[in-house]
Each structure stands twice: as C-alpha cells, then as structure tokens.
Enzyme design. Structure first.
Site, PDB file in Angstrom:
ATOM      1  N   HIS A 128     -80.820  24.832   5.680  1.00 31.75           N
ATOM      2  CA  HIS A 128     -81.456  24.726   4.377  1.00 31.75           C
ATOM      3  C   HIS A 128     -82.177  26.028   4.025  1.00 31.75           C
ATOM      4  CE1 HIS A 128     -81.729  20.034   4.041  1.00 31.75           C
ATOM      5  NE2 HIS A 128     -80.506  20.475   4.207  1.00 31.75           N
ATOM      6  N   GLU A 151     -72.346  45.983   5.735  1.00 30.53           N
ATOM      7  CA  GLU A 151     -72.104  46.095   7.172  1.00 30.53           C
ATOM      8  C   GLU A 151     -72.040  44.730   7.856  1.00 30.53           C
ATOM      9  OE1 GLU A 151     -71.530  47.899  10.952  1.00 30.53           O
ATOM     10  OE2 GLU A 151     -71.236  48.604   8.894  1.00 30.53           O
ATOM     11  N   GLU A 284     -42.964  31.259  -7.950  1.00 32.97           N
ATOM     12  CA  GLU A 284     -41.523  31.189  -8.200  1.00 32.97           C
ATOM     13  C   GLU A 284     -41.111  32.153  -9.305  1.00 32.97           C
ATOM     14  OE1 GLU A 284     -38.153  27.719  -9.198  1.00 32.97           O
ATOM     15  OE2 GLU A 284     -40.289  27.267  -9.190  1.00 32.97           O
ATOM     16  N   SER A 417     -49.670  27.965  -9.174  1.00 34.38           N
ATOM     17  CA  SER A 417     -48.263  27.565  -9.154  1.00 34.38           C
ATOM     18  C   SER A 417     -48.144  26.085  -9.442  1.00 34.38           C
ATOM     19  CB  SER A 417     -47.655  27.869  -7.777  1.00 34.38           C
ATOM     20  OG  SER A 417     -46.353  27.341  -7.660  1.00 34.38           O
ATOM     21  N   SER A 418     -46.981  25.686  -9.942  1.00 31.56           N
ATOM     22  CA  SER A 418     -46.719  24.256 -10.158  1.00 31.56           C
ATOM     23  C   SER A 418     -46.528  23.536  -8.831  1.00 31.56           C
ATOM     24  CB  SER A 418     -45.485  24.062 -11.045  1.00 31.56           C
ATOM     25  OG  SER A 418     -44.372  24.708 -10.470  1.00 31.56           O
ATOM     26  N   LYS A 451     -49.248  24.389 -16.579  1.00 29.45           N
ATOM     27  CA  LYS A 451     -49.236  25.849 -16.690  1.00 29.45           C
ATOM     28  C   LYS A 451     -48.891  26.353 -18.083  1.00 29.45           C
ATOM     29  CE  LYS A 451     -47.948  28.443 -13.340  1.00 29.45           C
ATOM     30  NZ  LYS A 451     -47.057  29.173 -12.424  1.00 29.45           N
ATOM     31  N   ASP A 477     -43.378  34.879 -14.644  1.00 26.42           N
ATOM     32  CA  ASP A 477     -42.036  35.165 -15.161  1.00 26.42           C
ATOM     33  C   ASP A 477     -41.676  34.259 -16.326  1.00 26.42           C
ATOM     34  OD1 ASP A 477     -39.831  32.933 -13.595  1.00 26.42           O
ATOM     35  OD2 ASP A 477     -41.981  32.979 -13.202  1.00 26.42           O
TER      36      ASP A 477
END
Length: 518
Positions: A128, A151, A284, A417-418, A451, A477
């Site tokens: 916490h 770091e 895809e 993606s689907s 989508k 695409d």
C-alpha cells in the site's frame, strides 16, 4: 499404511519441516521491514512466500501467508497461515487475547493464489506504499504506467536501462476479492509484467523467489517516486526526453553547484516529445501473410478439432467451449444460417456430440465467421499446436527489425486484431523470428469493438493513455479499418502486401510495402 495415509504423513512432515519454519520467520521479518518503509501500515498490505524445498516441485510447495487485520510490525512467525497449492488452509494462528481480533487469512489470498497459478511465482508482495497509489492518480484514465531510461528499471526482471517498463493499472473495488477477474486479465494481457497496479489502492508484485520479489518491489517504489517528482518538474517520465534534460545556469565553472535549485523557475531545454507516441499494428496482411491465417491456422483448427475434443472432452475448459458453441448453433438454426446442424445434449454419446461440433466448426471456418464461440475453441486448439511445436507463428522478414527500432526510439507498440488476444500472443510469442512479445506493450481484440467502427479506436486511445488520438499511428491493410481509425483522429498508413485486397482508387492514404519505410 495406505497411499492416502502416506500422503498425509508426508504433508505433515513438510508442514513441520525446516523450510516451512524458516519461511514463517522470513515473512514475519519482512512484514516488519516493509511496515517501516510505509508499505504495510494500518494493517494493510500483505506478503506470501512459497516454502522452498528442493525435493518438492515448485507448483506443489506449501505457501506461507501473512494474516489480515494484524499490526504488521508486531507479527511473529506463529501468526502466519500455511496454505496448500490448492488453497486449503493447513495451519492457522491461535486466538489471541483482547483487543486482538480472531485470526483471519489475508483478503489478498485469492489474488495471491491466482498469481502463483498464472506466473509460477515464488513470492508475492501486496504493498500500500503511497507512491504506488499516487502514481495511478496523475493520469486517472490511463490503463498503464510507463517509464523508460531510469537506472532502476534494470532491477525489474527482463528489463534494461533503455527498455520501457509497462505496468498495467486496474480499477479498485470495494472488496479485495472482487479484483480477481481484472487482475487475471491484466496478467494475461501483459506477459512481460511482474506487477499490477490497483488505482487509488496499491500494487501486487511477484518474482521467482522472495529475493527477486523484494528487489523488484524496491525498484518499483523507487520508479514510482521518481515519476511523481518528474511530473512535479513538468517532465514526462514515459519518454526518453527526461533523460536528456539540460538545466541552464546550475553548474559553475569549477563544476560545483553554485545556486540552490528552484524547480518552479528552472529553464528546462529538454527535447520536445515526438508527435507519434504509439504504433497500433494489425496482424493479418500487415505483420503476417494472410495465407498463414487462412492456410495454416484455420486449416490446423479444421484438421484437429475432432482430435482436440476427443482428448479433452471431459475437461472444464472443453465443456465450456461446447456449451458456448451449442448456444451459438441454436441461434444459427433459428436464423437459418447455412451449415448449422443441431448439437445433441450431454446425455448423448460423446462421439455424436463431437461429430456435430466438427460439422459446425468446419462450416463456421469456411464462412470466415468472427464469433466468440469459434474463436475460443480455435484458441485452445492452436495453443496445443504451438505447445507441441506443430505450429509456428509467421511474420514478414522486416517485422522484427521494425519492432526493435521503434521500441528503441521510445515508441509504444500495440496489436489490434480481429483474432483473440490469446491467438495474438501465440503468434508473436512463437514466431519464426523468436518471441517478439518483448517489443509489444499490449493486445486488443474485438472486445473493444469492431475494427471498422470509429468508437473502437477512440476506446483504444483512452486505454493507451495518449493525450490525443493523433499520437497513435495505425498500420492496417484494410481500407474500411483505415477509414474508421482516421475518423477517430489516428494517423493511418496502409500496408501493401502480396495477397492483400486491392485498394479503391484515390483512397487518400499513405501506403508502404515494408514496415522499415516508417
């Protein structure tokens, strides 16, 4: 002695063994230590460690867990619970006199057990610490904490100085046990993570051992504190720019500090934050050939559905898959969907049930249907295929180099993606170029929306925590997806690959044939 009696005797011997005793002592000691760090004050927070024994496989080792509602700095080894790997309480503290309350195992127990199950951890800390609470409040709608070029990131398992550390943030609930679902989803969605933040609450941290867990907990709290201080200075801790700050007039000619720092009046000449902070990738036809999905994955699912169902028919997972498919097929039959055939009830011979499911699945795959019941079964079939090295994910040759280049420049990379998130992780985690998930910050599927719908991209913009959608570049695409993303304000580039559908003339989008062009 019966087998059951021998097992009970072995368990009792383990319960009374030196490893369990030493682990009780250790948890008690660490509770006091973390109390003084401010992580376990007000009886809040908890620690759990597996009692390591070389003769016992890690998943079968007993678990020592601190109790709930107890003053952590006053706890002693006898206050600890000992729990079996299946969650049964093997040993609990005795009742103490007033004003102590009756002993109670920590409310974190179900969450601890889930972490042990999903990550094969050796220890888990629930802190916490104020830093872990405040850092979730700076950006109240962000689903992630991100930091780079610090770091102490090197102290987090699997990370280096130049890496971006990503910690998922889940929303708090009134009761700790109600966090189990969101915690599970976060762990599964972020395979590199070793911690989950709970907004306005705290953090769960795990590691392979108690030393690894303690080390990482100290590093996380340091990084959260650094992020808060950087924010107060007006610096963005999530980009490399904070590591290149130049402060005018601070250092004298002799190299010594010659004036007192006043953060509010510093002249900070750090680099401007790049306009593109995230890249959202389709799979895809973008990172992966369409033929891999259609000719390999779908074909494997068709060829192995009967084998998978036969081998796993009586498991809870497969029965859940069957029930989900049964409901979908019933709906398909009512709507007259071509290829749907009734699935018999469970009291029918299982071979007939399997045969009907095979027929439905083959028809669904042939129709390229994007439905949850099919995806869920396919995921489980593909998971087996990848585990048995019968499947290997495929990405285009330049994809690993592009992912590494973007990652090194501080750009956050996501997948949308689907295909389900499980399928996405399998493809990138078992690719022909090795495990590429180290470059990816998260996975989105159609649970955020279709989508081709604008609101899906707005939802993703909220989730990744950018100030405006234009800071996200979407690579796809599919023209319809590009239109929807652009309508949401995202930057969009269409990727041209062999086998992809032709674009409309004068489509208006920038195109590339390789991700290295970006």
């Amino acid at each position: 002695m019966t087998a059951g009696g021998a097992m009970a005797a072995t368990s009792q011997a383990y319960l009374e063994s030196k490893p369990v005793k030493e682990t009780r002592d250790l948890v008690s000691e660490l509770c006091q230590h973390f109390y003084w760090l401010g992580w376990l004050s007000g009886t809040g927070g908890s620690i759990t460690i597996k009692a390591h024994d070389n003769s016992i496989p890690k998943p079968q080792q007993f678990i020592v867990m601190s109790p709930s509602g107890v003053q952590k700095e006053r706890m002693v080894p006898e206050d600890m619970y000992v729990i079996s790997p299946n969650g049964s309480i093997l040993s609990k503290p005795s009742l103490k006199s007033y004003p102590c309350k009756p002993p109670k195992c920590t409310d974190c127990a179900p969450l601890f057990m889930k972490v042990y199950e999903l990550r094969n951890a050796g220890a888990v800390i629930h802190s916490h610490g104020l830093e872990s609470c405040l850092v979730t409040m700076i950006h109240p709608f962000s689903k992630e904490f991100r930091i780079t070029h610090m770091e102490m990131i090197k102290g987090i398992q699997g990370h280096g100085y130049h890496d971006e550390l990503v910690v998922p943030i889940i929303e708090n609930t009134a009761h700790e046990g109600e966090l189990i679902e969101s915690l599970t989803e976060a762990i599964e969605a972020y395979p590199r993570a070793t911690a989950v933040l709970v907004r306005n609450h705290g953090i769960y941290i795990w590691g392979d051992s108690w030393i690894s867990t303690k080390t990482q907990a100290e590093c996380y709290h340091y990084l959260f504190d650094a992020a808060i201080k950087l924010h107060q200075m007006g610096l963005d801790w999530s980009t490399p720019s904070h590591a290149r700050v130049h402060i005018k007039g601070i250092w004298g000619g002799d190299g010594n500090v010659n004036k007192v720092l006043n953060v509010g009046t510093l002249d900070l000449n750090h680099e401007l934050e790049p306009s593109r902070r995230c890249i959202l990738l389709d799979i895809e036809g973008t990172t992966t050939p369409i033929s891999f999905v259609t000719d390999v994955l779908f074909s494997y699912a068709c060829d192995n559905v009967r084998k998978h169902l036969t081998a796993t028919y009586d498991t809870e997972e497969t029965q859940d898959d069957i029930n989900l498919l049964r409901s979908q097929v019933q709906e398909d039959l009512e709507q007259g969907i071509l290829g749907a055939v009734p699935i018999p009830s469970d009291d029918v011979v299982k071979e007939k049930v399997i045969a009907s499911i095979v027929a439905n699945v083959e028809a669904m795959i042939m129709a390229n249907r994007k439905i949850t019941s099919l995806k869920q079964l396919q995921d489980h079939i593909w998971r087996t295929g990848f585990q048995n090295n019968e499947l290997e994910g495929v990405v285009f040759e330049e994809v690993p180099e592009a992912l590494e280049r973007w990652h090194a420049s501080g750009i956050k990379e996501y997948v949308y993606s689907s295909g389900s998130r499980e399928a996405q992780r399998l493809i990138f985690g078992n690719s022909n170029h090795g495990d590429l998930r180290k470059y990816l910050c998260g996975f989105f599927d159609t649970t955020v929306g279709n989508k081709t719908e604008t609101h899906s991209y707005l939802e993703i913009s909220q989730s990744v925590g950018v100030d405006k959608p234009a800071e996200i570049l979407f690579l796809t695409d599919v023209f319809q997806e590009a239109v929807a993303a652009k309508s949401a304000g995202l930057e969009v580039i269409i990727v041209i690959r062999p086998g992809n559908e032709h674009l409309p003339e004068n489509h208006g989008f920038k195109t590339v044939e390789s991700l290295l062009e970006i």
